[in-house]
Design a protein around this motif. Structure first.
Motif, PDB file in Angstrom:
ATOM      1  N   ALA A   1       0.754  -1.207   0.059  1.00 43.85           N
ATOM      2  CA  ALA A   1      -0.001   0.006  -0.234  1.00 43.85           C
ATOM      3  C   ALA A   1       1.160   1.143  -0.173  1.00 43.85           C
ATOM      4  CB  ALA A   1      -0.845  -0.027   1.163  1.00 43.85           C
ATOM      5  N   GLY A   2       0.228   2.403  -0.470  1.00 49.72           N
ATOM      6  CA  GLY A   2       0.991   3.517  -0.579  1.00 49.72           C
ATOM      7  C   GLY A   2       1.215   4.212  -2.033  1.00 49.72           C
ATOM      8  N   GLY A   3       0.579   3.415  -2.955  1.00 46.75           N
ATOM      9  CA  GLY A   3       0.674   3.911  -4.421  1.00 46.75           C
ATOM     10  C   GLY A   3      -0.877   4.152  -4.708  1.00 46.75           C
ATOM     11  N   ILE A   4      -1.277   5.459  -5.145  1.00 45.13           N
ATOM     12  CA  ILE A   4      -2.625   5.730  -5.500  1.00 45.13           C
ATOM     13  C   ILE A   4      -2.745   6.168  -6.928  1.00 45.13           C
ATOM     14  CG2 ILE A   4      -4.848   7.076  -4.666  1.00 45.13           C
ATOM     15  CD1 ILE A   4      -4.254   5.267  -2.479  1.00 45.13           C
ATOM     16  N   ILE A   5      -3.727   5.845  -7.612  1.00 43.79           N
ATOM     17  CA  ILE A   5      -3.869   6.707  -8.802  1.00 43.79           C
ATOM     18  C   ILE A   5      -4.818   7.703  -8.676  1.00 43.79           C
ATOM     19  CG2 ILE A   5      -5.208   6.280 -11.268  1.00 43.79           C
ATOM     20  CD1 ILE A   5      -4.161   3.337 -11.277  1.00 43.79           C
ATOM     21  N   VAL A   6      -4.508   8.804  -9.347  1.00 44.13           N
ATOM     22  CA  VAL A   6      -5.415  10.210  -9.207  1.00 44.13           C
ATOM     23  C   VAL A   6      -5.978  10.190 -10.502  1.00 44.13           C
ATOM     24  CG1 VAL A   6      -5.345  12.588  -9.013  1.00 44.13           C
ATOM     25  CG2 VAL A   6      -3.596  11.401  -7.948  1.00 44.13           C
ATOM     26  N   VAL A   7      -7.437  10.355 -10.163  1.00 47.95           N
ATOM     27  CA  VAL A   7      -8.363  10.287 -11.563  1.00 47.95           C
ATOM     28  C   VAL A   7      -9.099  11.634 -11.806  1.00 47.95           C
ATOM     29  CG1 VAL A   7      -8.817   7.923 -11.376  1.00 47.95           C
ATOM     30  CG2 VAL A   7     -10.422   9.633 -10.184  1.00 47.95           C
ATOM     31  N   ASP A   8      -9.454  11.975 -13.101  1.00 45.05           N
ATOM     32  CA  ASP A   8     -10.349  13.188 -13.257  1.00 45.05           C
ATOM     33  C   ASP A   8     -11.968  12.681 -13.223  1.00 45.05           C
ATOM     34  OD1 ASP A   8     -11.286  11.765 -15.580  1.00 45.05           O
ATOM     35  OD2 ASP A   8      -9.918  12.668 -16.938  1.00 45.05           O
ATOM     36  N   GLY A   9     -12.655  13.693 -13.436  1.00 50.60           N
ATOM     37  CA  GLY A   9     -14.096  13.580 -13.459  1.00 50.60           C
ATOM     38  C   GLY A   9     -14.871  12.205 -14.119  1.00 50.60           C
ATOM     39  N   TYR A  10     -13.865  12.019 -15.014  1.00 54.17           N
ATOM     40  CA  TYR A  10     -14.631  10.827 -15.786  1.00 54.17           C
ATOM     41  C   TYR A  10     -13.847   9.350 -15.378  1.00 54.17           C
ATOM     42  CZ  TYR A  10     -15.902  14.698 -18.960  1.00 54.17           C
ATOM     43  OH  TYR A  10     -16.235  15.566 -19.469  1.00 54.17           O
ATOM     44  N   GLY A  11     -12.817   9.489 -14.281  1.00 55.35           N
ATOM     45  CA  GLY A  11     -12.430   8.297 -13.757  1.00 55.35           C
ATOM     46  C   GLY A  11     -11.049   7.921 -14.660  1.00 55.35           C
ATOM     47  N   GLU A  12     -10.658   8.729 -15.424  1.00 52.81           N
ATOM     48  CA  GLU A  12      -9.515   8.634 -16.114  1.00 52.81           C
ATOM     49  C   GLU A  12      -8.252   8.876 -15.307  1.00 52.81           C
ATOM     50  OE1 GLU A  12      -9.232   6.899 -19.298  1.00 52.81           O
ATOM     51  OE2 GLU A  12     -11.369   6.660 -18.693  1.00 52.81           O
TER      52      GLU A  12
ATOM     53  N   THR B   1       6.434   6.103   0.562  1.00 58.04           N
ATOM     54  CA  THR B   1       7.328   5.047   1.306  1.00 58.04           C
ATOM     55  C   THR B   1       7.974   5.563   2.500  1.00 58.04           C
ATOM     56  OG1 THR B   1       8.679   3.030   1.235  1.00 58.04           O
ATOM     57  CG2 THR B   1       9.434   5.040  -0.252  1.00 58.04           C
ATOM     58  N   GLY B   2       8.276   4.740   3.382  1.00 51.16           N
ATOM     59  CA  GLY B   2       9.376   5.185   4.675  1.00 51.16           C
ATOM     60  C   GLY B   2       8.443   4.752   5.971  1.00 51.16           C
ATOM     61  N   ASP B   3       7.342   4.759   5.877  1.00 49.51           N
ATOM     62  CA  ASP B   3       6.828   4.104   7.393  1.00 49.51           C
ATOM     63  C   ASP B   3       6.220   2.798   7.077  1.00 49.51           C
ATOM     64  OD1 ASP B   3       4.968   4.216   9.920  1.00 49.51           O
ATOM     65  OD2 ASP B   3       6.503   5.740  10.243  1.00 49.51           O
ATOM     66  N   LEU B   4       4.943   2.447   7.893  1.00 53.83           N
ATOM     67  CA  LEU B   4       4.297   1.138   7.460  1.00 53.83           C
ATOM     68  C   LEU B   4       3.261   1.386   6.317  1.00 53.83           C
ATOM     69  CD1 LEU B   4       2.997   0.405  11.133  1.00 53.83           C
ATOM     70  CD2 LEU B   4       4.655  -0.832   9.856  1.00 53.83           C
ATOM     71  N   SER B   5       3.109   0.571   5.545  1.00 50.68           N
ATOM     72  CA  SER B   5       2.593   0.818   4.239  1.00 50.68           C
ATOM     73  C   SER B   5       0.993   1.409   4.477  1.00 50.68           C
ATOM     74  CB  SER B   5       2.380  -0.489   3.607  1.00 50.68           C
ATOM     75  OG  SER B   5       3.562  -0.975   3.090  1.00 50.68           O
ATOM     76  N   ASP B   6       0.337   1.132   5.506  1.00 53.99           N
ATOM     77  CA  ASP B   6      -0.936   1.873   5.519  1.00 53.99           C
ATOM     78  C   ASP B   6      -0.705   3.304   5.988  1.00 53.99           C
ATOM     79  OD1 ASP B   6      -2.444  -0.650   5.473  1.00 53.99           O
ATOM     80  OD2 ASP B   6      -2.554  -1.040   7.586  1.00 53.99           O
ATOM     81  N   ASN B   7       0.116   3.510   6.680  1.00 57.18           N
ATOM     82  CA  ASN B   7       0.431   5.242   7.043  1.00 57.18           C
ATOM     83  C   ASN B   7       1.088   5.641   5.761  1.00 57.18           C
ATOM     84  OD1 ASN B   7       0.045   4.526   9.807  1.00 57.18           O
ATOM     85  ND2 ASN B   7       2.080   4.434  10.202  1.00 57.18           N
ATOM     86  N   ASP B   8       1.692   5.082   4.981  1.00 59.71           N
ATOM     87  CA  ASP B   8       2.312   5.794   3.819  1.00 59.71           C
ATOM     88  C   ASP B   8       0.842   6.006   3.021  1.00 59.71           C
ATOM     89  OD1 ASP B   8       4.744   5.126   4.339  1.00 59.71           O
ATOM     90  OD2 ASP B   8       4.984   3.337   3.356  1.00 59.71           O
ATOM     91  N   GLU B   9       0.017   5.230   2.641  1.00 61.16           N
ATOM     92  CA  GLU B   9      -1.312   5.303   2.061  1.00 61.16           C
ATOM     93  C   GLU B   9      -2.089   6.623   2.668  1.00 61.16           C
ATOM     94  OE1 GLU B   9      -4.487   2.512   2.092  1.00 61.16           O
ATOM     95  OE2 GLU B   9      -4.180   2.295   0.251  1.00 61.16           O
TER      96      GLU B   9
END
Lengths: 142, 142, 142, 142
Positions: free
Chosen positions: A99-110, A118-126
Motif C-alpha cells: 500500500a502507498g501507491g494511489i492513482i489520481v483520476v479526473d471527473g471521468y475516472g480517467e 514509502t518510509g513508514d508502515l504501508s498503511d501510514n504511507d497510504e
C-alpha cells in the motif's frame, strides 16, 4: 482534464509531509507521476534510505501499470505471487506490491497521474498519499 | 559535513526555477542527488517532455560518477566518445555529456550532492543550477 | 483532448501502409504510442526484419522523450553525437536519430501520442507517418 | 510452413476483440509474435492500463521461450516459483505465468508464432486468444 500539474504535485508533497509529521511517522519519500508514469515531482526526507526514490516510483508506477492501487496489487500478490513478481522486470518503475501507491483520476475516472509514498508502515504511507490528494482538490481512484 | 538536506534541495529547486523564469527559458526539470547519487528532490515544469527526469538525473549522477561536472564530461566525450559512451549502460542514472550537471561540495571540497538541470540550452541549464546552489548558500565544485 | 484512440491508431496504420504501397516501398513497421509513450497499436509487414518493432517504437518514443521529431533528433545527433547516444540507455524505448518518428498534437499543441515508422529510407518512412496522421484527421507537431 | 503473416495476425486481433465484446470483457490488449518472438501486430483497447503491451508480449513471448502455453507456465510457477521467476530478467519479453499466451503451430506441430492477451481474467484472456486463432484458420498448440 489533462495530466497532473507541478503545482498540484507540490501541494500533494507538502500536505502528505504534513500528515506524516502529524502522525509522527519515519522519514517519507514521495513521488508524483503523470498519467504516463513519468516523474513530475519527488522529495525524500532526511534520514530516508537510498532505495526510497525507486520504491516510491514503483508504487505509483506499478499502480498506473496495472490500473489499480498498490494495495490492490499487494492483495493480488498474496493470491498470485509469481504473476506479480513476473511484472517487475518488464515495468519501467517495477511493480511494488504494498500500500502507498494511489492513482489520481479526473471527473471521468480517467488517470491523470499517481502518488507513491514509502518510509513508514504501508498503511501510514497510504494515509499520507490520500491526505495529499485531498489537499490538492483531486480525487483518488475508488 | 554530510549529504545535502531536503531543505537545501528545495531552495535549489526554487531558486533555479526563478532563474529560469528570469531568463525566459523553456520548461525546466531539476534533480538534486545526495553524494551517493540517490535522488533527494525533483521537479518538472508543465510542458517538459517525458525523458527529462532521466536526463536531469543523468547529468547530476554522471557528474558524481566521474567526479567532474557534466560540462567537463561533454569535453571528455568530444575527445574520447567511445569511452564516455561505454559508461552509460553501467551507470545507474547513465552519463549525460552536456552542461547542466554540477557537483556540490563542502568546505573540504568533498561532494555532498549534485544538481542536474535540463530543458533549455545546456549553458542556460547550467546557469540555473549555479544560481540554485548559490541561493542555498552552498558551493559548486570548482 | 486526451490520448490518441485505438480507432485513430488503426486509421494511421492503414493509411500509412497505403502510402507505402503507393510509393512502392519495402515492408514497413509502424508503431503508434500514446502521449506517455505506451504502445497503442503496431503492425509489421511480412518480410521486415526482427528489430523493426523496437526501431519503430524508438523513433516514436524518442520523439516524445525529447519533445521533437526523430528527424530533428537526427540533426541534433549530427551536431552532438555523444549527447544523443547517451540517452538511449536511459530511455524506455531508446532514442533513434532518424526521420520517421512524429509527435501528434491536439489543438493546443500538446502531445496526444506519436507515430514511428521504419523499413525504407527515413524520408519515405516519415512521408508515410505524415500520410497516416493526416488520414486520421490529426495534426503533426510543427 | 513459415511464420504467421500480418494478415493472419490482423484476423486474430479482430476475432479476439469480437470475442471480448461478446463476453462483455474489460478492455483487452493483444500481441501476436512470430516464431522468433518478434512482434507482428499489437492493439490495446482504449482504457487499458499502461503495462498491457508488455504483459501481452510477455505471455506470448514466455510461451515461445519455454515451448508451452502461459497457462502451463503458471502451473510450473506454482510448483517451482523460483525457477520461473529467474527466467524473467533473461527473456526479451519476460515470462508471465498466467493464462492467455498460446503458441500457434503448423501442420507438423512446429511453432509459427504466438498470441498473448491481457486485460480481463486470465481464463477469459485465453478464450479470446483461442477464438482468434480459430478464426484465422490456424491451430493452437495442443
Amino acid at each position: 482534464m489533462s495530466d497532473i500539474t507541478l503545482d498540484q504535485a507540490n501541494t500533494i508533497l507538502s500536505a502528505a509531509f504534513d500528515k506524516g509529521r502529524e502522525l509522527g511517522l519515519k522519514p517519507l519519500s514521495i513521488a508524483v507521476l503523470d498519467a504516463g508514469g513519468h516523474l513530475v515531482a519527488f522529495a525524500r526526507q532526511d534520514g530516508a534510505s537510498t532505495l526510497r526514490p525507486q520504491i516510491a516510483c514503483g508504487k505509483a508506477g506499478g499502480a498506473l501499470a496495472l490500473g489499480v492501487s498498490s494495495r490492490k496489487i499487494a492483495d493480488m500478490a498474496a493470491e498470485r505471487p509469481s504473476f506479480i513478481a513476473s511484472l517487475g522486470p518488464i515495468s519501467p518503475h517495477g511493480v511494488i506490491p504494498a500500500a502507498g501507491g494511489i492513482i489520481v483520476v479526473d471527473g471521468y475516472g480517467e488517470p491523470i497521474g499517481a502518488v507513491g509514498i514509502t518510509g513508514d508502515l504501508s498503511d501510514n504511507d497510504e494515509a499520507c498519499a490520500l491526505a495529499g490528494i485531498v489537499a490538492a482538490g483531486l480525487t483518488a481512484q475508488g
